[in-house]
Motif scaffolding. Sequence first.
Motif, PDB file in Angstrom:
ATOM      1  N   PRO A 110       1.222  60.300  37.303  1.00  0.00           N
ATOM      2  CA  PRO A 110       0.748  59.855  36.083  1.00  0.00           C
ATOM      3  C   PRO A 110       1.356  58.964  35.510  1.00  0.00           C
ATOM      4  O   PRO A 110       0.985  58.216  34.692  1.00  0.00           O
ATOM      5  CB  PRO A 110       0.516  61.345  35.144  1.00  0.00           C
ATOM      6  CG  PRO A 110       1.133  62.319  36.035  1.00  0.00           C
ATOM      7  CD  PRO A 110       1.268  61.768  37.320  1.00  0.00           C
ATOM      8  N   VAL A 111       2.824  59.008  35.497  1.00  0.00           N
ATOM      9  CA  VAL A 111       3.802  58.069  35.020  1.00  0.00           C
ATOM     10  C   VAL A 111       4.733  57.394  36.193  1.00  0.00           C
ATOM     11  O   VAL A 111       5.145  58.185  36.799  1.00  0.00           O
ATOM     12  CB  VAL A 111       4.493  58.669  33.972  1.00  0.00           C
ATOM     13  CG1 VAL A 111       5.815  58.109  33.324  1.00  0.00           C
ATOM     14  CG2 VAL A 111       3.989  59.540  32.991  1.00  0.00           C
ATOM     15  N   ILE A 112       4.823  56.186  36.269  1.00  0.00           N
ATOM     16  CA  ILE A 112       5.571  55.392  36.946  1.00  0.00           C
ATOM     17  C   ILE A 112       6.425  54.574  36.223  1.00  0.00           C
ATOM     18  O   ILE A 112       6.380  54.210  34.923  1.00  0.00           O
ATOM     19  CB  ILE A 112       4.540  54.564  37.959  1.00  0.00           C
ATOM     20  CG1 ILE A 112       3.881  53.569  37.392  1.00  0.00           C
ATOM     21  CG2 ILE A 112       3.901  55.642  38.748  1.00  0.00           C
ATOM     22  CD1 ILE A 112       2.966  52.644  38.327  1.00  0.00           C
ATOM     23  N   GLU A 113       7.527  54.131  36.969  1.00  0.00           N
ATOM     24  CA  GLU A 113       8.736  53.182  36.454  1.00  0.00           C
ATOM     25  C   GLU A 113       8.333  51.781  37.087  1.00  0.00           C
ATOM     26  O   GLU A 113       8.300  51.952  38.238  1.00  0.00           O
ATOM     27  CB  GLU A 113      10.131  53.883  36.661  1.00  0.00           C
ATOM     28  CG  GLU A 113      11.267  53.024  36.058  1.00  0.00           C
ATOM     29  CD  GLU A 113      12.333  53.711  36.529  1.00  0.00           C
ATOM     30  OE1 GLU A 113      12.437  54.647  37.154  1.00  0.00           O
ATOM     31  OE2 GLU A 113      13.451  53.309  35.868  1.00  0.00           O
ATOM     32  N   VAL A 114       8.607  50.948  36.121  1.00  0.00           N
ATOM     33  CA  VAL A 114       8.239  49.341  36.667  1.00  0.00           C
ATOM     34  C   VAL A 114       9.382  48.671  36.474  1.00  0.00           C
ATOM     35  O   VAL A 114      10.037  48.944  35.205  1.00  0.00           O
ATOM     36  CB  VAL A 114       6.804  48.918  35.958  1.00  0.00           C
ATOM     37  CG1 VAL A 114       6.789  47.554  36.423  1.00  0.00           C
ATOM     38  CG2 VAL A 114       5.720  49.677  36.315  1.00  0.00           C
ATOM     39  N   LEU A 115       9.925  47.840  37.225  1.00  0.00           N
ATOM     40  CA  LEU A 115      11.091  47.099  37.130  1.00  0.00           C
ATOM     41  C   LEU A 115      10.633  45.400  37.372  1.00  0.00           C
ATOM     42  O   LEU A 115       9.782  45.203  38.282  1.00  0.00           O
ATOM     43  CB  LEU A 115      11.964  47.259  38.208  1.00  0.00           C
ATOM     44  CG  LEU A 115      12.904  48.751  38.067  1.00  0.00           C
ATOM     45  CD1 LEU A 115      11.992  49.785  38.377  1.00  0.00           C
ATOM     46  CD2 LEU A 115      14.213  48.449  38.595  1.00  0.00           C
ATOM     47  N   TYR A 116      10.998  44.891  36.414  1.00  0.00           N
ATOM     48  CA  TYR A 116      10.270  43.295  36.221  1.00  0.00           C
ATOM     49  C   TYR A 116      11.595  42.430  35.984  1.00  0.00           C
ATOM     50  O   TYR A 116      12.806  42.880  35.449  1.00  0.00           O
ATOM     51  CB  TYR A 116       9.089  43.285  35.552  1.00  0.00           C
ATOM     52  CG  TYR A 116       9.080  44.088  34.078  1.00  0.00           C
ATOM     53  CD1 TYR A 116       8.949  45.555  34.281  1.00  0.00           C
ATOM     54  CD2 TYR A 116       9.467  43.542  33.033  1.00  0.00           C
ATOM     55  CE1 TYR A 116       8.906  46.294  32.966  1.00  0.00           C
ATOM     56  CE2 TYR A 116       9.699  44.123  31.719  1.00  0.00           C
ATOM     57  CZ  TYR A 116       9.340  45.514  31.665  1.00  0.00           C
ATOM     58  OH  TYR A 116       9.266  46.426  30.705  1.00  0.00           O
ATOM     59  N   TRP A 117      11.462  41.184  36.215  1.00  0.00           N
ATOM     60  CA  TRP A 117      12.198  40.029  36.060  1.00  0.00           C
ATOM     61  C   TRP A 117      11.898  39.437  34.630  1.00  0.00           C
ATOM     62  O   TRP A 117      10.753  38.601  34.751  1.00  0.00           O
ATOM     63  CB  TRP A 117      12.371  39.140  37.207  1.00  0.00           C
ATOM     64  CG  TRP A 117      13.573  38.517  37.231  1.00  0.00           C
ATOM     65  CD1 TRP A 117      13.502  36.962  37.062  1.00  0.00           C
ATOM     66  CD2 TRP A 117      14.918  38.547  37.530  1.00  0.00           C
ATOM     67  NE1 TRP A 117      14.743  36.411  37.180  1.00  0.00           N
ATOM     68  CE2 TRP A 117      15.339  37.335  37.533  1.00  0.00           C
ATOM     69  CE3 TRP A 117      15.609  39.792  37.772  1.00  0.00           C
ATOM     70  CZ2 TRP A 117      17.057  37.311  37.616  1.00  0.00           C
ATOM     71  CZ3 TRP A 117      17.118  39.683  38.020  1.00  0.00           C
ATOM     72  CH2 TRP A 117      17.685  38.528  37.909  1.00  0.00           C
ATOM     73  N   LEU A 118      12.781  39.480  33.811  1.00  0.00           N
ATOM     74  CA  LEU A 118      12.381  38.817  32.271  1.00  0.00           C
ATOM     75  C   LEU A 118      12.952  37.155  32.736  1.00  0.00           C
ATOM     76  O   LEU A 118      13.998  37.007  32.310  1.00  0.00           O
ATOM     77  CB  LEU A 118      13.073  39.543  31.273  1.00  0.00           C
ATOM     78  CG  LEU A 118      12.613  40.995  31.026  1.00  0.00           C
ATOM     79  CD1 LEU A 118      13.603  41.877  30.350  1.00  0.00           C
ATOM     80  CD2 LEU A 118      11.554  41.103  30.450  1.00  0.00           C
ATOM     81  N   ASP A 119      12.028  36.679  33.311  1.00  0.00           N
ATOM     82  CA  ASP A 119      12.321  35.078  33.777  1.00  0.00           C
ATOM     83  C   ASP A 119      12.493  34.138  32.724  1.00  0.00           C
ATOM     84  O   ASP A 119      12.997  32.972  32.910  1.00  0.00           O
ATOM     85  CB  ASP A 119      11.397  34.821  34.969  1.00  0.00           C
ATOM     86  CG  ASP A 119       9.601  34.610  34.191  1.00  0.00           C
ATOM     87  OD1 ASP A 119       9.402  35.559  33.239  1.00  0.00           O
ATOM     88  OD2 ASP A 119       8.950  34.082  34.737  1.00  0.00           O
ATOM     89  N   ARG A 120      11.995  34.344  31.515  1.00  0.00           N
ATOM     90  CA  ARG A 120      12.003  33.393  30.492  1.00  0.00           C
ATOM     91  C   ARG A 120      13.420  33.572  29.470  1.00  0.00           C
ATOM     92  O   ARG A 120      13.330  33.183  28.466  1.00  0.00           O
ATOM     93  CB  ARG A 120      10.786  33.406  29.681  1.00  0.00           C
ATOM     94  CG  ARG A 120       9.846  32.286  30.621  1.00  0.00           C
ATOM     95  CD  ARG A 120       8.375  32.693  30.294  1.00  0.00           C
ATOM     96  NE  ARG A 120       7.730  33.768  31.217  1.00  0.00           N
ATOM     97  CZ  ARG A 120       6.530  34.114  31.220  1.00  0.00           C
ATOM     98  NH1 ARG A 120       5.658  33.756  30.401  1.00  0.00           N
ATOM     99  NH2 ARG A 120       6.284  35.112  32.209  1.00  0.00           N
ATOM    100  N   SER A 121      14.297  34.424  30.036  1.00  0.00           N
ATOM    101  CA  SER A 121      15.386  34.699  29.411  1.00  0.00           C
ATOM    102  C   SER A 121      16.538  33.821  29.561  1.00  0.00           C
ATOM    103  O   SER A 121      16.823  33.369  30.665  1.00  0.00           O
ATOM    104  CB  SER A 121      15.943  36.235  29.419  1.00  0.00           C
ATOM    105  OG  SER A 121      14.913  37.079  29.026  1.00  0.00           O
ATOM    106  N   ARG A 122      17.416  33.650  28.476  1.00  0.00           N
ATOM    107  CA  ARG A 122      18.628  33.014  28.639  1.00  0.00           C
ATOM    108  C   ARG A 122      19.559  34.357  29.311  1.00  0.00           C
ATOM    109  O   ARG A 122      19.201  35.283  29.091  1.00  0.00           O
ATOM    110  CB  ARG A 122      19.082  32.221  27.694  1.00  0.00           C
ATOM    111  CG  ARG A 122      19.515  32.955  26.226  1.00  0.00           C
ATOM    112  CD  ARG A 122      19.929  32.089  25.325  1.00  0.00           C
ATOM    113  NE  ARG A 122      21.179  31.527  25.518  1.00  0.00           N
ATOM    114  CZ  ARG A 122      21.794  30.459  24.952  1.00  0.00           C
ATOM    115  NH1 ARG A 122      21.115  29.715  24.046  1.00  0.00           N
ATOM    116  NH2 ARG A 122      22.957  29.912  25.112  1.00  0.00           N
ATOM    117  N   ARG A 123      20.699  33.640  30.062  1.00  0.00           N
ATOM    118  CA  ARG A 123      21.533  34.763  30.797  1.00  0.00           C
ATOM    119  C   ARG A 123      23.016  34.800  30.673  1.00  0.00           C
ATOM    120  O   ARG A 123      23.621  35.170  31.207  1.00  0.00           O
ATOM    121  CB  ARG A 123      21.320  34.538  32.449  1.00  0.00           C
ATOM    122  CG  ARG A 123      19.790  34.571  32.626  1.00  0.00           C
ATOM    123  CD  ARG A 123      19.497  34.351  33.983  1.00  0.00           C
ATOM    124  NE  ARG A 123      20.140  35.166  34.989  1.00  0.00           N
ATOM    125  CZ  ARG A 123      20.002  35.270  36.359  1.00  0.00           C
ATOM    126  NH1 ARG A 123      18.961  34.425  36.860  1.00  0.00           N
ATOM    127  NH2 ARG A 123      20.730  35.983  37.157  1.00  0.00           N
TER     128      ARG A 123
END
Length: 156
Positions: free
Chosen positions: A70-83
Amino acid sequence: MSPSTDLRPNEETVALAAPNDASLRFIGHIETPWNNRADCPRQGHRDGPECRLVLHPVWAAALNGLADYPVIEVLYWLDRSRRDLLTQSPKHNGETVGTFALRSPVRPNPIGTSLVRLIGINGHIVRVRSLDCLNGTPLLDIKPNRCDFTPQALPK
Ligand code: SAM
């Protein structure tokens, strides 16, 4: 949208070579109702709107068994960020702290993680609630929230 170049008072940057020492494979993208940061929640809400993890169809079989969680972990790339920020001054409190003391999207490797509620899976599309990313954010990975294996919060 291009990465923001604005700096707030007391924020410091570091000069970096172009990042090329690791390669990730995006497995799809995320569809959300938010097209700009002003509308996007800072963290997902339990009862937030439905969002869609749209995997490349080639990954459909990799979703087998996920519907049991019922609960899952999602990993994503915050592509519009400075680094390149060492320190940041979040606008909600005006204090300046180190990047690694924040869950800000601005970080050397802008990976976002969220525990989200699974609503359903249709082929290569996973419907979830409780996300906090912009529409079109690249999707890196999905993991089940398996209590035997998920890292637990450490006691104080
Ligand atoms: N829940 C994740 C975490 O804790 O790792 C992300 C938290 S971060 C504070 C969420 C914020 O990142 C949003 O409110 C929005 O301002 C920003 N954001 C969302 N999607 C983004 C993207 N694709 N690129 C850059 N910034 C993004």
